[in-house]
Design an enzyme around this catalytic site. Sequence first.
Site, PDB file in Angstrom:
ATOM      1  N   TYR A 139       0.887   2.973  -6.041  1.00 43.17           N
ATOM      2  CA  TYR A 139       2.056   2.291  -6.618  1.00 43.17           C
ATOM      3  C   TYR A 139       2.244   0.983  -5.855  1.00 43.17           C
ATOM      4  O   TYR A 139       2.654   0.978  -4.703  1.00 43.17           O
ATOM      5  CB  TYR A 139       3.273   3.191  -6.489  1.00 43.17           C
ATOM      6  CG  TYR A 139       4.526   2.718  -7.185  1.00 43.17           C
ATOM      7  CD1 TYR A 139       4.562   1.590  -7.997  1.00 43.17           C
ATOM      8  CD2 TYR A 139       5.701   3.446  -7.037  1.00 43.17           C
ATOM      9  CE1 TYR A 139       5.721   1.190  -8.628  1.00 43.17           C
ATOM     10  CE2 TYR A 139       6.877   3.063  -7.670  1.00 43.17           C
ATOM     11  CZ  TYR A 139       6.878   1.936  -8.461  1.00 43.17           C
ATOM     12  OH  TYR A 139       8.040   1.542  -9.081  1.00 43.17           O
ATOM     13  N   LYS A 167      -0.220   2.142 -10.504  1.00 46.27           N
ATOM     14  CA  LYS A 167       0.972   1.678 -11.220  1.00 46.27           C
ATOM     15  C   LYS A 167       1.259   0.277 -10.709  1.00 46.27           C
ATOM     16  O   LYS A 167       1.565   0.077  -9.537  1.00 46.27           O
ATOM     17  CB  LYS A 167       2.169   2.592 -10.991  1.00 46.27           C
ATOM     18  CG  LYS A 167       3.427   2.104 -11.732  1.00 46.27           C
ATOM     19  CD  LYS A 167       4.643   2.973 -11.463  1.00 46.27           C
ATOM     20  CE  LYS A 167       5.865   2.393 -12.161  1.00 46.27           C
ATOM     21  NZ  LYS A 167       7.096   3.174 -11.855  1.00 46.27           N
TER      22      LYS A 167
END
Length: 297
Positions: A139, A167
């Site tokens: 992330y 992400k």
Amino acid sequence: MTKRRTPFGRTLCAMITPFTEAGALDREGARRLAARLVTEGCDGLVLNGTTGESPTTTDAEKGELIAAVRDAVGDQVQLVAGVGTADTRHTVELALAAEKAGADGVLVVSPYYSRPPQEALEAHFRQIADASGLPVMLYDIPGRTGTRIEPETMIRLAEHPRIVAVKDCSYDFLGTQKVLAHTELAYYAGCDEHVLALYAVGAAGCVSTVANAVPAHFAAILDAFDAGETARAAELQLAATPLIEAMMAAGLPGTVTAKAVLNQLGLPAGPVRAPLLPADRETTDELLARYEELTAA
């Protein structure tokens, strides 16, 4: 374009964590909300992420949420559990607990506040990936963590067999394209305004906060692109812009705005936990107006 790698599905929602009015974890509400998201087009759910208020839920609540959602949706969708913390040991513990609770993968954010250099950051991610049998989605959100996962670091991490996805909230489209060109990492747009743009250059899909309110709309954007209807995909992305702006760029966290919309729709959400505060009446009315405009189109 070669076939996309979608290890966690294509249309993922960064699901809010429903609470009761008393502030406790609402397990039944989580089941209902997850079932709705899947019915309306999500083939993956991210639990215990930023939108899921992970900084203010306990380790036990995180595991209970995963188990409740798994019970609701069965094996038909991928469940990715947010496990990132500022402490490598704690992150490992959460990854192991998520695996036990039934998650299909883990979402690991860069350690925040301490701002580790790239060498330490890489070692952190490798240790998490080595700790369990679950695949890892990195992330990258430097606006919150203070630390970017640099493209060169991403390229090295892609060599790890269990680090399979990202992400992307980096707001560095050039850097993202560089990693896409040099690795097989499955990129997921973490910024709703980038869903179509990133998909067009080879991303796997999205992890959307706005999908809490309109899951079918984001599935439709990707469906249109896959069908070769690129003008239609662009039309749908642009149509979502007012709601995206209202939910994600109006000065409030997406958790607050998503819960405001869901509460107005009579869907499970409940209050946010302190230090967050609920949206005021004016903001809520604006959010609902943008939602109604989009869904009426």
